[in-house]
Design a protein around this motif. Structure first.
Motif, PDB file in Angstrom:
ATOM      1  N   GLN A 131      34.828  39.182  24.875  1.00  0.00           N
ATOM      2  CA  GLN A 131      34.830  39.786  26.130  1.00  0.00           C
ATOM      3  C   GLN A 131      34.463  39.276  27.175  1.00  0.00           C
ATOM      4  OE1 GLN A 131      35.547  43.626  26.816  1.00  0.00           O
ATOM      5  NE2 GLN A 131      36.662  42.967  24.981  1.00  0.00           N
ATOM      6  N   SER A 190      37.451  33.751  32.054  1.00  0.00           N
ATOM      7  CA  SER A 190      38.849  33.275  32.104  1.00  0.00           C
ATOM      8  C   SER A 190      39.531  33.652  33.453  1.00  0.00           C
ATOM      9  CB  SER A 190      39.763  33.560  30.871  1.00  0.00           C
ATOM     10  OG  SER A 190      40.268  34.769  30.877  1.00  0.00           O
ATOM     11  N   ILE A 191      39.027  34.831  34.045  1.00  0.00           N
ATOM     12  CA  ILE A 191      39.838  35.556  35.260  1.00  0.00           C
ATOM     13  C   ILE A 191      38.907  34.941  36.448  1.00  0.00           C
ATOM     14  CG2 ILE A 191      41.412  37.245  34.531  1.00  0.00           C
ATOM     15  CD1 ILE A 191      39.287  38.922  35.228  1.00  0.00           C
ATOM     16  N   ASP A 198      29.208  39.408  37.761  1.00  0.00           N
ATOM     17  CA  ASP A 198      30.356  40.589  37.701  1.00  0.00           C
ATOM     18  C   ASP A 198      30.520  40.653  36.310  1.00  0.00           C
ATOM     19  OD1 ASP A 198      30.381  40.987  40.567  1.00  0.00           O
ATOM     20  OD2 ASP A 198      32.445  40.048  40.902  1.00  0.00           O
ATOM     21  N   ARG A 221      34.944  27.952  38.615  1.00  0.00           N
ATOM     22  CA  ARG A 221      35.263  29.108  38.922  1.00  0.00           C
ATOM     23  C   ARG A 221      36.690  28.964  39.650  1.00  0.00           C
ATOM     24  NH1 ARG A 221      30.239  31.339  39.545  1.00  0.00           N
ATOM     25  NH2 ARG A 221      30.521  31.194  41.975  1.00  0.00           N
ATOM     26  N   ARG A 257      39.344  28.534  37.141  1.00  0.00           N
ATOM     27  CA  ARG A 257      39.702  29.610  36.287  1.00  0.00           C
ATOM     28  C   ARG A 257      40.459  30.695  37.219  1.00  0.00           C
ATOM     29  NH1 ARG A 257      33.623  30.212  33.160  1.00  0.00           N
ATOM     30  NH2 ARG A 257      34.120  28.552  31.959  1.00  0.00           N
ATOM     31  N   ARG A 258      40.209  30.680  38.469  1.00  0.00           N
ATOM     32  CA  ARG A 258      41.045  31.586  39.300  1.00  0.00           C
ATOM     33  C   ARG A 258      42.601  31.165  39.308  1.00  0.00           C
ATOM     34  NH1 ARG A 258      36.934  31.494  43.039  1.00  0.00           N
ATOM     35  NH2 ARG A 258      37.723  29.671  44.189  1.00  0.00           N
ATOM     36  N   MET A 317      44.510  32.926  31.167  1.00  0.00           N
ATOM     37  CA  MET A 317      44.479  32.877  29.674  1.00  0.00           C
ATOM     38  C   MET A 317      44.860  33.751  28.811  1.00  0.00           C
ATOM     39  SD  MET A 317      41.689  30.838  27.134  1.00  0.00           S
ATOM     40  CE  MET A 317      42.394  29.372  26.378  1.00  0.00           C
ATOM     41  N   PHE A 375      39.613  44.709  28.000  1.00  0.00           N
ATOM     42  CA  PHE A 375      38.168  45.585  28.114  1.00  0.00           C
ATOM     43  C   PHE A 375      38.299  47.015  27.634  1.00  0.00           C
ATOM     44  CE2 PHE A 375      38.205  42.388  31.907  1.00  0.00           C
ATOM     45  CZ  PHE A 375      37.582  41.400  31.034  1.00  0.00           C
ATOM     46  N   MET A 400      37.701  50.407  29.869  1.00  0.00           N
ATOM     47  CA  MET A 400      38.452  50.356  31.181  1.00  0.00           C
ATOM     48  C   MET A 400      39.897  50.896  30.896  1.00  0.00           C
ATOM     49  SD  MET A 400      37.483  47.146  33.252  1.00  0.00           S
ATOM     50  CE  MET A 400      35.953  46.775  33.920  1.00  0.00           C
ATOM     51  N   ILE A 436      40.697  44.753  38.070  1.00  0.00           N
ATOM     52  CA  ILE A 436      39.264  43.991  38.392  1.00  0.00           C
ATOM     53  C   ILE A 436      39.078  42.819  38.723  1.00  0.00           C
ATOM     54  CG2 ILE A 436      38.903  43.410  35.664  1.00  0.00           C
ATOM     55  CD1 ILE A 436      35.965  44.957  37.566  1.00  0.00           C
ATOM     56  N   GLY A 437      40.174  42.009  37.883  1.00  0.00           N
ATOM     57  CA  GLY A 437      40.182  40.638  38.423  1.00  0.00           C
ATOM     58  C   GLY A 437      40.414  40.336  39.952  1.00  0.00           C
ATOM     59  N   ARG A 471      37.583  41.892  42.197  1.00  0.00           N
ATOM     60  CA  ARG A 471      36.425  41.250  42.443  1.00  0.00           C
ATOM     61  C   ARG A 471      36.137  39.731  42.565  1.00  0.00           C
ATOM     62  NH1 ARG A 471      32.574  44.253  43.566  1.00  0.00           N
ATOM     63  NH2 ARG A 471      31.378  42.490  43.242  1.00  0.00           N
ATOM     64  N   VAL A 472      37.392  39.166  42.135  1.00  0.00           N
ATOM     65  CA  VAL A 472      37.525  37.432  42.214  1.00  0.00           C
ATOM     66  C   VAL A 472      38.306  37.114  43.463  1.00  0.00           C
ATOM     67  CG1 VAL A 472      38.142  35.587  41.058  1.00  0.00           C
ATOM     68  CG2 VAL A 472      37.311  37.256  39.848  1.00  0.00           C
ATOM     69  N   LYS A 503      39.235  39.421  45.767  1.00  0.00           N
ATOM     70  CA  LYS A 503      38.699  40.321  47.109  1.00  0.00           C
ATOM     71  C   LYS A 503      39.862  41.084  47.668  1.00  0.00           C
ATOM     72  CE  LYS A 503      34.607  38.444  46.688  1.00  0.00           C
ATOM     73  NZ  LYS A 503      33.542  39.134  45.654  1.00  0.00           N
ATOM     74  N   ARG A 554      47.333  41.094  32.818  1.00  0.00           N
ATOM     75  CA  ARG A 554      45.749  40.925  33.520  1.00  0.00           C
ATOM     76  C   ARG A 554      45.901  39.505  33.790  1.00  0.00           C
ATOM     77  NH1 ARG A 554      40.728  41.575  29.657  1.00  0.00           N
ATOM     78  NH2 ARG A 554      41.506  39.995  28.833  1.00  0.00           N
ATOM     79  N   MET A 611      46.293  37.930  38.614  1.00  0.00           N
ATOM     80  CA  MET A 611      45.567  37.026  39.267  1.00  0.00           C
ATOM     81  C   MET A 611      46.675  35.670  39.872  1.00  0.00           C
ATOM     82  SD  MET A 611      42.527  37.573  39.285  1.00  0.00           S
ATOM     83  CE  MET A 611      41.595  35.926  39.719  1.00  0.00           C
TER      84      MET A 611
END
Lengths: 290, 247
Positions: A193, A199-200, A206, B78, B81-82, B86, B94, B97, B105-106, B109-110, B112, B154, B158
């Motif tokens: 998890q 990984s994202i 967060d 980070r 990873r963006r 993977m 998750f 959810m 979510i990605g 949050r990542v 924006k 998912r 991104m």
């Protein structure tokens, strides 16, 4: 009736022994100590008839019970917040944060609760209450028009500073145990998890807030519920710092009426009933969820 | 297709308390290239692709992804990873959810991105993996094949430049493997850079530009699939292929 049939002769022997022992204790109290039971005086200390208001109002035992409930609920909420922070600190990336959290926990675990309570009381809550002028603020409220709103949450506002220190001290004490429960919850979340969140490109914050904590908190509801019941029982300890909870009120009642056994048995029943109801409630919620 | 290197792995080494998991790995992946990594279990192939997005830290050598060298610097990690999606063997969706929330979510949050836009994007990629109707379900309500396709979507949400697949079909029941491989073949057709660890040699033949064979933490052989499957140079590689292709 059927169940009685399942009792073995040994069970009957044990029961008989217990009854004999109870009888002996009774005999000692009643005969040897020459104790005079006065159960009839107890109800008036639960509720009394207020001539001025023309209705029944809570007397000291019920006031004490209400205060115990207030302290437990408010300290429980505060302990949940502090404990979550502590649980997160225990798994933080920063070593200094982890060590601080660990130290806090180990101190609380290895020092008797009473000692911890006194230390928190004198070193922390007394100072904080003085520093923030809580005393005069509360007195102002007590004289004000909206006093009744405040009093339904916090009881007698003149005793507010004492109640607050009781809540603070109890919450700080319990936060260590809540923190351990939260930490265990966090660590029970599969590594995958967290890797998926990482990984994202999620930040640690967060990852905790959206992925780990929501799952962890769901898992720890049952242990948190039993910790809350433990908190209700542990709250008796704040009577030592003059918080007017059920135990404190019972001590008062005993010293004014000398009805030692009646008062303490009543108090035990009140605590026991409260905690038993809570555990029934939690069990039902638990089952409803499953 | 531009032949710009997008992943550069130089003399990479990895130690797990005393055990040498990766030894002197050198590999350059070009933008748009599909590389399939295979080898016996414990050969270090998963460890290698997990080093690419730093789910594992390498002990020596250099790893440069999309122009950023991976070091302790969390900002750089980070940033990489963006851009690097993977897909895991165990899906790792998750569970608390819905599918749609897993996908948004990605980006929200990542990256924006506003919610409405993230949801539109999520639905687009759900359609791309052929399960647009599952948006409001929870992962546990889906089959393994569907869950893995959600996991692919998912990552795609991104809009990464590189996709890593770590044995994406190994945890699936046999009848669900193809639906996931089909999605991966389609993805390969879009020009995405892909590094795939898998035992699915049919898939490898179809999409790989290069095959990498690893054993005991080392890259033993790198070759285009036609050469790799018909005339592998090393004995060890031949033995491995014989074992997995004999059925």
């Amino acid at each position: 009736m059927n169940r009685l049939g399942k009792l073995h002769w040994l069970d009957w022997a044990i029961l008989a022994l217990l009854i004999l022992f109870a009888g002996y204790v009774w005999f000692r109290i009643d005969g040897a100590l020459n104790y005079k039971w006065r159960w009839e005086i107890i109800p008036q200390y639960l509720f009394r008839y207020d001539e001025e208001k023309g209705r029944w109002v809570a007397n000291i035992l019920m006031q004490g019970l209400m205060n115990t409930v207030r302290i437990s609920v408010l300290a429980g909420m505060l302990a949940l917040v502090l404990g979550t922070v502590l649980g997160l600190a225990r798994v933080a990336q920063n070593l200094a944060v982890r060590m601080l959290a660990r130290t806090y926990l180990e101190v609380l675990r290895n020092v008797p609760a009473v000692v911890v309570i006194f230390i928190f009381y004198f070193f922390l809550s007394e100072q904080l209450i003085a520093a923030f002028g809580v005393e005069s603020w509360a007195r102002g409220i007590a004289r004000g028009e909206n006093a009744w709103i405040w009093e339904s949450f916090f009881g007698d506002m003149r005793r507010f500073p004492s109640l607050i220190s009781g809540i603070l001290v109890l919450a700080l004490f319990e936060s260590a145990f809540v923190g351990e429960i939260v930490r265990a919850g966090i660590q029970s979340i599969p590594k995958g998890q967290r890797e998926a969140a990482q990984s994202i490109g999620m930040t640690w914050g967060d990852e905790m807030r959206f992925i780990v904590l929501p799952q962890a908190m769901r898992k720890v509801v049952p242990p948190l519920a039993s910790e809350f019941i433990a908190l209700v029982k542990n709250s008796a300890i704040v009577s030592l710092i003059s918080v007017h909870d059920l135990t404190y009120k019972t001590v008062e009642l005993v010293s004014s009426t000398r009805a030692i056994f009646e008062a303490w048995i009543t108090t035990a029943v009140l605590y026991g009933g409260l905690c038993f109801l809570l555990s029934l409630l939690f069990r039902r919620l638990e089952r409803g969820k499953g | 297709m531009t032949a710009r290197p997008i992943i550069e792995i130089r003399n990479l080494g990895k130690f797990y308390d005393g055990f040498e998991a990766l030894k002197d790995i050198n590999l350059t992946v070009l933008s748009g290239e599909k590389v399939v990594v295979c080898g016996p279990s414990g050969s270090g192939k998963s460890t290698l692709i997990r080093c690419i997005n730093r789910l594992e830290e390498h002990s020596s050598g250099r790893m440069i992804v999309d122009g950023i060298e991976l070091t302790e610097e969390t900002k750089d990690i980070r940033a990489v990873r963006r851009e690097v999606g993977m897909v895991f063997q165990q899906f790792n969706l998750f569970p608390h959810m819905t599918v749609l929330e897993n996908l948004t979510i990605g980006p929200m949050r990542v990256r924006k991105i506003p919610k409405a836009e993230a949801e539109a994007r999520a639905r687009k990629y759900l359609a791309r993996v052929h399960i647009p109707e599952q948006a409001d379900k929870y992962p546990a309500q889906l089959s393994g094949g569907q869950q893995q396709r959600v996991a692919i979507a998912r990552s795609l949400c991104m809009e990464p430049r590189i996709m890593l697949f770590d044995e994406p079909t190994s945890a699936l029941d046999p009848e669900m493997i193809n639906e996931v491989l089909d999605v991966m073949v389609e993805l390969a057709g879009t020009g995405m850079t892909m590094v795939v660890v898998t035992h699915e040699m049919g898939f490898a033949r179809k999409v790989a530009d290069r095959m990498v064979f690893m054993e005991r933490g080392e890259i033993v052989e790198v070759a285009p699939p036609d050469v790799f499957f018909t005339a592998p140079k090393s004995e060890r590689c031949r033995a491995f292929l014989d074992q997995i292709l004999e059925h």
